[in-house]
Design a protein around this motif. Structure first.
Motif, PDB file in Angstrom:
ATOM      1  N   GLU A 246     -10.286  -0.172  -0.139  1.00  0.00           N
ATOM      2  CA  GLU A 246      -9.005  -0.473   0.516  1.00  0.00           C
ATOM      3  C   GLU A 246      -9.274  -0.760   1.986  1.00  0.00           C
TER       4      GLU A 246
ATOM      5  N   ARG B   8       3.607   4.374   7.086  1.00  0.00           N
ATOM      6  CA  ARG B   8       2.315   3.732   6.828  1.00  0.00           C
ATOM      7  C   ARG B   8       1.166   4.741   6.664  1.00  0.00           C
TER       8      ARG B   8
ATOM      9  N   HIS C  98       0.911   6.958   4.295  1.00  0.00           N
ATOM     10  CA  HIS C  98       0.686   7.260   2.883  1.00  0.00           C
ATOM     11  C   HIS C  98       0.258   6.002   2.135  1.00  0.00           C
ATOM     12  N   SER C  99      -0.712   6.154   1.246  1.00  0.00           N
ATOM     13  CA  SER C  99      -1.199   5.033   0.437  1.00  0.00           C
ATOM     14  C   SER C  99      -1.198   5.415  -1.037  1.00  0.00           C
TER      15      SER C  99
ATOM     16  N   VAL D  46     -11.911   3.761   2.018  1.00  0.00           N
ATOM     17  CA  VAL D  46     -10.828   3.184   2.816  1.00  0.00           C
ATOM     18  C   VAL D  46     -11.369   2.867   4.206  1.00  0.00           C
TER      19      VAL D  46
ATOM     20  N   THR E 225       0.833  -1.199   0.000  1.00  0.00           N
ATOM     21  CA  THR E 225       0.000   0.000   0.000  1.00  0.00           C
ATOM     22  C   THR E 225       0.866   1.246   0.000  1.00  0.00           C
ATOM     23  N   HIS E 226       1.953   1.187   0.748  1.00  0.00           N
ATOM     24  CA  HIS E 226       2.782   2.357   1.012  1.00  0.00           C
ATOM     25  C   HIS E 226       3.970   2.474   0.067  1.00  0.00           C
TER      26      HIS E 226
ATOM     27  N   THR F 145      -3.482   2.153  10.437  1.00  0.00           N
ATOM     28  CA  THR F 145      -2.175   2.500   9.877  1.00  0.00           C
ATOM     29  C   THR F 145      -1.705   3.880  10.323  1.00  0.00           C
TER      30      THR F 145
ATOM     31  N   HIS G 119      -7.505  -2.149   5.849  1.00  0.00           N
ATOM     32  CA  HIS G 119      -6.344  -2.473   6.691  1.00  0.00           C
ATOM     33  C   HIS G 119      -6.862  -2.949   8.038  1.00  0.00           C
TER      34      HIS G 119
ATOM     35  N   SER H 266      -5.238   4.545  -2.013  1.00  0.00           N
ATOM     36  CA  SER H 266      -6.355   5.401  -1.576  1.00  0.00           C
ATOM     37  C   SER H 266      -6.862   6.389  -2.613  1.00  0.00           C
TER      38      SER H 266
END
Length: 137
Positions: A95, A108, A110-111, A120, A76-77, A101, A97, A114
Motif C-alpha cells: 500500500e 485518513r 484508518h486503512s 505500507v 483506502t479509508h 496520511t 500514499h 493495511s
C-alpha cells in the motif's frame, strides 16, 4: 518480475491537483521514469475513479502479477470491498500514499487495506512508488 501499479480516485489529476501535496508531475510521466529506472521489471499500470473497477483490477493482477503496488487513495479509508479484494488474492500488495496520511485529517488515519498488505509506505511523494518497487526486488 511483473508488478502492477493500481491507482485510485483523483490520482489521474496528479500534476494538476493540489501540487503542494501531490507535486507537479503527472503519474504517466512518472511511470516512464520508473520503467527507465527499473528496466528488469515489467510494470503494468491501471487507474480508475470507480471502486468496482479497482476491485476488478486487484483481482486480475492478484492472479497474474508477482505483486501489486496499490494507492487506493480515498477508498483506502472507506472501502471494505477493496480491503477484501487485497485479502483474497495471492499476490502480495504494498500500500502506498503520496502524502503522509497521518499528518492529515483524522479519517485518513484508518486503512481497510493495511491489515492485508505486505507493507505500507506513506509520505514520500511519488518516491513512495519507487520504494514499493524496491520492496519487491
Amino acid at each position: 518480475m511483473k508488478l502492477t501499479i493500481i491507482n485510485g480516485p483523483n490520482l489521474n489529476l496528479l500534476g494538476k491537483r493540489e501540487p503542494e501535496i501531490y507535486g507537479n508531475q503527472s503519474f504517466e510521466d512518472f511511470l516512464q521514469v520508473l520503467r527507465t529506472k527499473f528496466p528488469n521489471l515489467e510494470i503494468d499500470y491501471f487507474q480508475s475513479n470507480i471502486e468496482g473497477e479497482l476491485i476488478d483490477a486487484i483481482q486480475r493482477a492478484g492472479f497474474s502479477s508477482d505483486g501489486i503496488v496499490l494507492n487506493a487513495a480515498a477508498y483506502t479509508h472507506t472501502s471494505i470491498g477493496i480491503g477484501d479484494a487485497v485479502k483474497a488474492v495471492p499476490a502480495p500488495v504494498v500500500e502506498v500514499h503520496i502524502s503522509n496520511t497521518f499528518s492529515r485529517e483524522t479519517f485518513r488515519h484508518h486503512s481497510f487495506v493495511s491489515p492485508h498488505a505486505k507493507g505500507v509506505i506513506v509520505g514520500f511523494g511519488l518516491k513512495s512508488y519507487e520504494l514499493a518497487l524496491q520492496a519487491f526486488i
